[in-house]
Design an enzyme around this catalytic site. Structure first.
Site, PDB file in Angstrom:
ATOM      1  N   GLY A  85       0.785  -1.222   0.000  1.00 13.75           N
ATOM      2  CA  GLY A  85       0.000   0.000   0.000  1.00 13.75           C
ATOM      3  C   GLY A  85       0.818   1.273   0.000  1.00 13.75           C
ATOM      4  N   SER A  86       0.127   2.341   0.294  1.00 14.85           N
ATOM      5  CA  SER A  86       0.643   3.698   0.210  1.00 14.85           C
ATOM      6  C   SER A  86       1.716   3.996   1.250  1.00 14.85           C
ATOM      7  CB  SER A  86      -0.521   4.672   0.398  1.00 14.85           C
ATOM      8  OG  SER A  86      -0.059   5.971   0.630  1.00 14.85           O
TER       9      SER A  86
END
Length: 134
Positions: free
Chosen positions: A63-64
């Site tokens: 993810g981010s």
């Protein structure tokens, strides 16, 4: 009898606690509520389970880059895991553990996702690069 597993230190520290294990990679941004420590990703194996004060055992993060700050927010909220063990750490979770002062290791010499069970009593000694199943 305890079992020792050699690993690599990511973030210093030593702690003992109860394991929570998943075969799913985890995204802290949108996957974990930093206010409660509960996994909120409905597609995740740990959905609706709390990782607060647990030894979180995961294959890797995903993810981010904002996920690092979610881990930091969890530490500030006292909802973070006690330690993190990754099969293969990636920068997002590693940076989150470092800035949050959460002991973290990776690259264990055995498959911890299948070797360690939920609720096993685990000691993570990142300084000595050692995981102990007590």
């Amino acid at each position: 009898m305890s079992t020792n597993i050699k690993c690599r230190k990511i973030s210093k520290g030593k702690t003992t606690g109860s394991a929570i294990v998943t075969k799913d990679s985890i995204s802290f941004l949108g996957g974990v509520d930093p206010k409660t420590g509960i996994v909120i990703d409905k597609k995740h194996e740990l959905y609706n389970q709390c990782i607060t004060d647990k030894i979180l055992i995961i294959p890797s993060g995903k993810g981010s880059t904002v996920g690092s700050y979610v881990i930091y927010q969890m530490a500030k909220n006292n909802t973070a895991p006690k330690a993190i063990i990754c099969q293969n750490a990636e920068p997002i979770i590693a940076i989150g553990a470092l800035i949050s002062k959460i002991p973290m290791v990776d690259n264990p010499d055995s498959d911890v996702v299948t070797t360690i069970n939920n609720n096993d009593n685990i000691t993570v000694d990142a300084d000595e690069a050692l995981i102990t199943i007590n």
